[in-house]
Enzyme design. Structure first.
Site, PDB file in Angstrom:
ATOM      1  N   LYS A  21      -6.500  -2.625   1.823  1.00 10.23           N
ATOM      2  CA  LYS A  21      -6.023  -4.001   1.996  1.00 10.23           C
ATOM      3  C   LYS A  21      -7.184  -4.813   2.555  1.00 10.23           C
ATOM      4  O   LYS A  21      -7.640  -4.554   3.672  1.00 10.23           O
ATOM      5  CB  LYS A  21      -4.821  -4.037   2.943  1.00 10.23           C
ATOM      6  CG  LYS A  21      -4.291  -5.440   3.198  1.00 10.23           C
ATOM      7  CD  LYS A  21      -3.025  -5.374   4.047  1.00 10.23           C
ATOM      8  CE  LYS A  21      -2.565  -6.729   4.532  1.00 10.23           C
ATOM      9  NZ  LYS A  21      -2.222  -7.673   3.489  1.00 10.23           N
ATOM     10  N   THR A  24      -5.369 -11.069   3.491  1.00  6.80           N
ATOM     11  CA  THR A  24      -4.041 -11.352   4.008  1.00  6.80           C
ATOM     12  C   THR A  24      -3.725 -12.793   3.646  1.00  6.80           C
ATOM     13  O   THR A  24      -4.614 -13.641   3.606  1.00  6.80           O
ATOM     14  CB  THR A  24      -3.938 -11.103   5.534  1.00  6.80           C
ATOM     15  OG1 THR A  24      -2.584 -11.297   5.950  1.00  6.80           O
ATOM     16  CG2 THR A  24      -4.867 -12.008   6.332  1.00  6.80           C
ATOM     17  N   GLU A  74      -4.317  -6.728  -1.818  1.00  6.02           N
ATOM     18  CA  GLU A  74      -3.215  -6.520  -0.871  1.00  6.02           C
ATOM     19  C   GLU A  74      -2.626  -5.115  -1.017  1.00  6.02           C
ATOM     20  O   GLU A  74      -1.705  -4.744  -0.308  1.00  6.02           O
ATOM     21  CB  GLU A  74      -2.101  -7.547  -1.109  1.00  6.02           C
ATOM     22  CG  GLU A  74      -2.414  -8.927  -0.584  1.00  6.02           C
ATOM     23  CD  GLU A  74      -2.027  -9.111   0.867  1.00  6.02           C
ATOM     24  OE1 GLU A  74      -1.734  -8.123   1.565  1.00  6.02           O
ATOM     25  OE2 GLU A  74      -2.018 -10.268   1.310  1.00  6.02           O
TER      26      GLU A  74
END
EC number: 3.5.1.135
Length: 104
Positions: A21, A24, A74
């Site tokens: 990841k 954000t 993500e």
């Protein structure tokens, strides 16, 4: 003890620590971060520190502009990403992508 400057839901912790990841998506209240910022990261649920990240970029985006590449960053599918954003920010039309790298 220093305060955490950004939090993530606990379910994202392993993906952040593994480097899966790398972005954000946040609302306007967290759009103030800038490239080069070094942030202490905590879990949303208990604010427990778990890593440090460096912000690489911050840019505005709408739900319709999200791509498979964003979803990959993500570590989820595009439909799932849009669903998660709508759940977390149900009344927002514009969001901000914070691109980051794990530094510690």
């Amino acid at each position: 003890m220093q305060p955490n400057e950004i939090t993530f839901y606990q379910r994202f912790e392993a993906d952040i620590l593994a480097g899966r990841k790398t972005i954000t998506i946040r609302d306007k209240s967290e759009s103030h971060f800038k490239a080069g910022d070094i942030l202490r990261v905590g879990r949303f649920e208990d604010n427990q520190y778990f890593c440090t990240i460096e912000v690489l970029s911050v840019s505005p985006i709408t739900l319709d502009e999200l791509t498979e590449q964003h979803a990959k960053q993500e570590n989820m599918g595009l439909d799932k990403l849009k669903e998660v954003i709508k759940t977390i920010y149900p009344n927002e039309h514009e969001s901000w992508i914070i691109n980051f790298k794990l530094i510690g």
